[in-house]
Enzyme design. Structure first.
Site, PDB file in Angstrom:
ATOM      1  N   ARG B  53      22.522  59.819 -37.940  1.00 42.70           N
ATOM      2  CA  ARG B  53      21.663  60.249 -39.046  1.00 42.70           C
ATOM      3  C   ARG B  53      20.302  59.550 -38.923  1.00 42.70           C
ATOM      4  NH1 ARG B  53      21.034  55.889 -41.109  1.00 42.70           N
ATOM      5  NH2 ARG B  53      19.396  56.748 -42.429  1.00 42.70           N
ATOM      6  N   GLY B  54      19.372  59.960 -39.793  1.00 44.91           N
ATOM      7  CA  GLY B  54      18.015  59.431 -39.707  1.00 44.91           C
ATOM      8  C   GLY B  54      17.190  60.432 -38.917  1.00 44.91           C
ATOM      9  N   ALA B  55      16.095  60.895 -39.522  1.00 40.29           N
ATOM     10  CA  ALA B  55      15.350  62.005 -38.931  1.00 40.29           C
ATOM     11  C   ALA B  55      14.960  61.751 -37.465  1.00 40.29           C
ATOM     12  CB  ALA B  55      14.125  62.317 -39.794  1.00 40.29           C
ATOM     13  N   GLN B 197      23.592  54.641 -47.845  1.00 41.07           N
ATOM     14  CA  GLN B 197      22.905  54.238 -46.613  1.00 41.07           C
ATOM     15  C   GLN B 197      22.197  52.897 -46.773  1.00 41.07           C
ATOM     16  OE1 GLN B 197      22.613  57.317 -47.946  1.00 41.07           O
ATOM     17  NE2 GLN B 197      22.496  58.887 -46.370  1.00 41.07           N
ATOM     18  N   ASP B 237      12.018  62.428 -44.019  1.00 38.73           N
ATOM     19  CA  ASP B 237      12.679  63.446 -43.205  1.00 38.73           C
ATOM     20  C   ASP B 237      11.720  64.578 -42.860  1.00 38.73           C
ATOM     21  OD1 ASP B 237      14.833  62.080 -45.010  1.00 38.73           O
ATOM     22  OD2 ASP B 237      15.825  62.812 -43.208  1.00 38.73           O
ATOM     23  N   ASN B 247      12.068  62.917 -48.607  1.00 41.46           N
ATOM     24  CA  ASN B 247      12.914  61.812 -48.144  1.00 41.46           C
ATOM     25  C   ASN B 247      14.203  61.839 -48.964  1.00 41.46           C
ATOM     26  OD1 ASN B 247      13.315  59.457 -46.476  1.00 41.46           O
ATOM     27  ND2 ASN B 247      12.945  58.187 -48.281  1.00 41.46           N
ATOM     28  N   LYS B 248      15.078  60.932 -48.671  1.00 48.72           N
ATOM     29  CA  LYS B 248      16.381  60.823 -49.340  1.00 48.72           C
ATOM     30  C   LYS B 248      16.255  60.973 -50.859  1.00 48.72           C
ATOM     31  CE  LYS B 248      19.402  60.353 -47.699  1.00 48.72           C
ATOM     32  NZ  LYS B 248      20.067  61.596 -47.323  1.00 48.72           N
TER      33      LYS B 248
END
Lengths: 348, 348
Positions: B53-55, B197, B237, B247-248
Site C-alpha cells: 500500500r501507499g501510492a 496505518q 494519493d 489523501n487517507k
C-alpha cells in the site's frame, strides 16, 4: 428506553431501596448486564471506570452514590470528596454533588438517608423530563430539515443517548422523537475511538429500530463535503455560560467540518451541563485517560508497547462553530446572551 | 529503510530476477514477513488487499507487475487492465501503468520482458530519489520550525513513510532527514482508523529511533488547540494540478484544525502523485472499501452485525487549507500557479 424489548431506565433504584441497578456500559454492546451498586466505593469505581458514563447519567449516579453513602453511615463530606474525584470534566457530577450537599447539610445525620434517596430520585426524574424537553425542541429542527431532505441524515459523535442519561438521551432524544413521529431519520454514528461509544449509540438505535450507519471517526468530514449530512447533533460534558461546548474528543473536528460545509451543528445541553461559573471553554479541565484505552481494542493489544500513547478524552468546540444549543427551555444561540435569555435566573 | 537493523527497500527484485519481494503490510506491525510476488495475479491481489500500500509503492509494484506479466507471457493490455482495476484513487498506479505501456508498446513481444524489468527498476530507483529530494526540501521546513520549538512536534496521518514508498517515504522523509541531522523531532501519529496505518508509521519511526506518540484520530484538533503541534505533514494519493490534496480519509479534518489554529499544513507530493488532467479535487474517485475494515479490529468483530457500516477510504483537502506542497523540486504553493512554476513542462 427499550432494552431487549422491555422499557427500563439506565439507572433504577433496586428493590432493596438502598442500592441502584445500572446497565454495565463497559460490557455493551457485547453483553447486556445490569450491575448492582450498593456501596459508595462501588459507585465511585463504576463512574471512574466508565461502567456508568455520560454526563447526565453520571450526575444521577453520584446523587444516588451520596444516598448510598448516607445509608452506609459515611460522612457527607467524605462521600462528596470521593465521588468528586472520579472524573474531572463533566460538570453534572459537581452539579449533582452540590445539590445533594445543599439539601443534606441542614439536616440531622438521622434524617439524611431518606432525604438523600428522595433527592437523588428527584434528580433522576428531572433528568428524564429535561431530556424529553430537549427531544421536543430538537425534533422541531429535524422536522424543518425534513422539508429539504428525507430521510434527515444526522451525524452524531460519541453516545449522548439514553445510555448517557436516565432516559431519552440528549443528542439522541430529538432523533427518537422524530422517529416516533414518523419523520424518516438516518443517523451517521461516529465510532468514537478510543472507547468506541459510537457502538453504544448504534446499539441503542438498533434497539429502537432507528436506521443508522457506523463510520470511522475520520469519515464525517468527507460525508459532509459530499452533501450527505443534514445536521449534526452532539451531547456535552460541560458547556460554558458563553456557549463553548466541551464534549468527547473529536467533536471539535466535526464542528469544523460542519462549519466548513454549512451543515448546522447543534449541541444538546440540559441545564445541569452548563457551567455558569466560566465564560471561556479553554479553562475546562480535560481528562487524560489511560493509554490502554488506545492501546487495546476489544481486549487485544493493537498499539505495540514500543510506541507511547496519549489519550485526552475531551475537547472544546468554540461557540463560533456551534449553530445552537438545544436546552430544555428551547434552542439558544451559543452565546452568553443566548443562554441568558433562556435562563434569566442565572446571574453570573 | 531499516528493518530489524538491516537496510532494505519496501520492494526488491528477488534473486530469481523474475519476481519481487515486498514487506507484507497486512501483517505489520505484528509480524515482519516478506512476500514473494511471482505472478501478475499475485501482484494484483497484493495491491487490492493492501499487502502492498501507499501510492508511490503501489506505482512501483504495478510496474513490476507488468514486468512479471511479460515474464509470464501475458499480453500487455491484459496486464495493465488487471492491475488498473485494483484500486481507483492513487494516481501513481495509472501513472506507472501509462509509463510502462509507453515504453513497451513500441517493442516486439520478445524484447518486452527485459525492458519491462529495466523500466520498473528505473521507476523504483527514481521513487527513492524523489522521496529523498522531498526529504531535503521538507527538512528545511522542520529546521525553520526548530527556531521556535524544540523538539519540533509534527502531526502526521496514515502512513506516508518508507513503507508507502520504495524508500525514505514522502511525509516522513523530512522527519528522517531532520532526525539524522540531529534536529529534535517528535511525531504525533494518528491511529488512522479503520486500517490503523498509523501503527505502520509508529513501527517504522520506532525502527529508526524517532520519538513519537500514537493518538486516536479524534485527538489532533485538541492538540493543535493546546499549541502542541508545530506543523502537519501528510502524504497524498492524488493531488490535482490546482493543488487539491486527496489523501487517507480524515486528512481533511486535520487540515481544517490546522487552518483554524494557524498550524502550517503540508502535503508531501512526488510528481507521479500529481494528476495534471484535473483541476478540482472533487472529481477524484473515492474508493469505498469493505465494511469489515471498520467492523473488525485485529480479527475481532467490534461493530455488531446489527449495524451497517460505511467505509470511504479517502477524502479531499481543498487547496485553501494547504500551506504548501513539498515536491521533489521544492515547496510549491497549493495552487495551479505554484505547481506550474516548478513543473513548467506540464502543459495542461
Amino acid at each position: 428506553m427499550k432494552v431487549e424489548g422491555e422499557w427500563r431506565r439506565a439507572i433504577e433504584l433496586a428493590a432493596d431501596r438502598s442500592s441502584v441497578t445500572v446497565l454495565d456500559q463497559a460490557r455493551l454492546p457485547y453483553a447486556i448486564e445490569w450491575l448492582n451498586l450498593d456501596t459508595l466505593a462501588a459507585v465511585a469505581r463504576a463512574v471512574k471506570d466508565m461502567h456508568v458514563r455520560g454526563a447526565p447519567l453520571i450526575g444521577a449516579t453520584v446523587a444516588y452514590g451520596v444516598a448510598i453513602a448516607m445509608h452506609e453511615g459515611i460522612a457527607l463530606d467524605t462521600a462528596c470528596a470521593q465521588l468528586s474525584a472520579t472524573r474531572p470534566t463533566a460538570i453534572n457530577l459537581q452539579w449533582a454533588l452540590d445539590r445533594m450537599r445543599r439539601v443534606l447539610t441542614p439536616l440531622s445525620a438521622g434524617a439524611r438517608r431518606d432525604a438523600a434517596f428522595a433527592e437523588a430520585a428527584r434528580i433522576a426524574d428531572e433528568d428524564v423530563a429535561l431530556c424529553e424537553a430537549i427531544g421536543a425542541h430538537g425534533e422541531a429542527l429535524i422536522h424543518t430539515a425534513a422539508e429539504r431532505a428525507r430521510p434527515v441524515r444526522v451525524l452524531t459523535h460519541c453516545n449522548a443517548g439514553w445510555l448517557a442519561t436516565v432516559d431519552w438521551g440528549t443528542a439522541l432524544a430529538p432523533i427518537y422523537k422524530a422517529h416516533e413521529r414518523g419523520i424518516p431519520v438516518h443517523v451517521w454514528v461516529d465510532e468514537t475511538r478510543p472507547r468506541n461509544q459510537g457502538l453504544l449509540t448504534a446499539w441503542e438505535l438498533a434497539q429502537h429500530g432507528v436506521p443508522h450507519t457506523v463510520i470511522a471517526d475520520n469519515a464525517g468530514g468527507h460525508l459532509m463535503q459530499q452533501g450527505l449530512v443534514d445536521l449534526c447533533i452532539v451531547g456535552t460534558d460541560r458547556t460554558t455560560r458563553g456557549g463553548d461546548v466541551c464534549n468527547k474528543i473529536g467533536t471539535y473536528l466535526k464542528a469544523l467540518a460542519a462549519f466548513d460545509n454549512k451543515v448546522p451543528f447543534y449541541a444538546a445541553v440540559p441545564s445541569p451541563s452548563i457551567d455558569w461559573s466560566i465564560e471561556d471553554g479553554s479553562t475546562i479541565p480535560i481528562e487524560e485517560r489511560g493509554a490502554d484505552e488506545v492501546r487495546f481494542v476489544a481486549g487485544r493489544e493493537v498499539v505495540p508497547a514500543t510506541s507511547p500513547v496519549a489519550n485526552p478524552a475531551f475537547d472544546v468546540t468554540p461557540r463560533r462553530l456551534v449553530t445552537g444549543l438545544i436546552t430544555e427551555r428551547g434552542v439558544a444561540a451559543a452565546t452568553a446572551d443566548g443562554l441568558r435569555v433562556l435562563f434569566p435566573e442565572q446571574r453570573t
